[in-house]
Design a protein around this motif. Structure first.
Motif: not given
Ligand SMILES: [Zn+2]
Ligand SMILES: [Zn+2]
Length: 326
Positions: A135, A137, A140, A143, A163
């Motif tokens: 991930h 981001c 996670p 996500c 992701c």
């Molecule tokens: Zn993610």
């Protein structure tokens, strides 16, 4: 995962149940062992700090680490595979696996520049692998919200493939860093010929592809010049075995076959380590379980090894296949 139990009431049975569940969820034995080590260390620390009197984890039984049995091909099977590989797209890639024992990533990572035709040697310096995504981001778990299932762990952070900011995955080329991994191998004459033929075939593909061709210098490539995907490579291997009428096998069995032959042919363990890129001699011990009958058969036929008794140049492969240069 042990949240339901207060640490001082933790019994070995609780932990064993967790391990059993991990196995049921499809976790590898090695993962369980990793969890076990982490837990043991953590609870030792708890004992040291007097939160608990004893470490229950030391009494826990872990699932046995059974090493996958080594199943090399018989010489006949190896020969059948090589026979079919001759007319097969990227078939030389499997001749390399059987005769030099390269790992999948190493074979797919080869560039033509790694082959020294004059010195008849091949240098292993990189590997091509499909890595799992991570991930990129900030959250996670959130996500992956659409992908969580009942079997997911409470704060599951998997599903990085989906992701939007995923990173680190896909096909990745990495340099071989260990001294054992980086190695120079002698290429048997018959394999050199196979590679020459392969070069001609690939060159024709390059012409056909025209502007679509992406030149990466890859020895084994897709019709566009891009490197082979390990998954497609594996599919190709399965089809080849099928066509050769040989039992189903992992790609790694080709590597095992190369190692077995070298050991059976009496190549010293040290040299076999060099060829295979093993960093310790303990791997060689795993090959002691190869059936005697198979050992005997290979030893009997050492004169003609993989490519059979060649009638042409009289320069037979005499067991030096893959012995490191210099
Ligand atoms: Zn993610
Ligand atoms: Zn999940």
């Amino acid at each position: 995962m042990l949240g339901a139990h207060r640490i001082e009431r933790l019994e070995p049975e609780h932990v064993e149940r967790v391990y059993a569940r991990l196995r049921k969820d499809g976790r590898k034995v090695s993962t369980v062992h990793q969890v076990h080590r982490t837990l043991r260390v953590a609870l030792n620390e708890a004992v040291r700090r007097r939160h608990i009197e004893r470490n229950p984890v030391v009494l826990v039984k872990t699932p046995p680490l059974v090493e996958k049995e080594i199943e090399p091909f018989t010489l006949e099977q190896a020969q059948q595979i090589l026979e079919v590989a001759r007319g097969w797209r990227n078939g030389a890639r499997f001749a390399i696996a059987l005769s030099l024992g390269l790992r999948q990533g190493e074979a797919l990572g080869l560039r033509w520049s790694d082959l020294d035709n004059a010195a008849e040697s091949l240098t292993i310096r990189r590997a091509l692998q499909r890595q799992t995504w991570r991930h990129g981001c900030d959250n996670p778990h959130k996500c992956g919200i659409r992908y969580h299932k009942e079997s997911c762990r409470p704060n599951c952070v998997s599903h990085a493939r989906a992701c939007p900011k995923r990173e680190g995955g896909g096909l990745v080329v990495s340099e071989v860093k260990t001294r054992a991994g980086r190695r120079v191998l002698n290429v048997p004459a018959r394999l050199l010929t196979a590679l020459d033929e392969h070069w001609v075939t690939q060159d024709a593909e390059r012409t056909t592809a025209g502007t679509v061709w992406e030149e990466g210098g890859w020895m084994f490539a897709q019709p566009t010049g891009r490197p082979l995907d390990p998954r497609a490579d594996h599919e190709n291997w399965k089809k080849l075995l099928n066509a050769a009428g040989v039992r189903e096998a992992r790609l790694h069995d080709a590597r095992h076959t190369a190692a077995t032959m070298l050991l059976v042919l009496g190549v010293p363990a040290r040299a076999v380590m060099d060829v295979m890129g093993w960093s310790s001699a303990s791997m060689a011990h795993r090959y002691q379980h190869v059936p005697d009958a198979l050992r005997q058969r290979i030893a009997d036929q050492m004169g003609c090894l993989l490519w059979g008794s060649s009638t042409d140049d009289g320069e037979e492969d005499d067991g030096q296949a893959g012995v490191p240069a210099g």
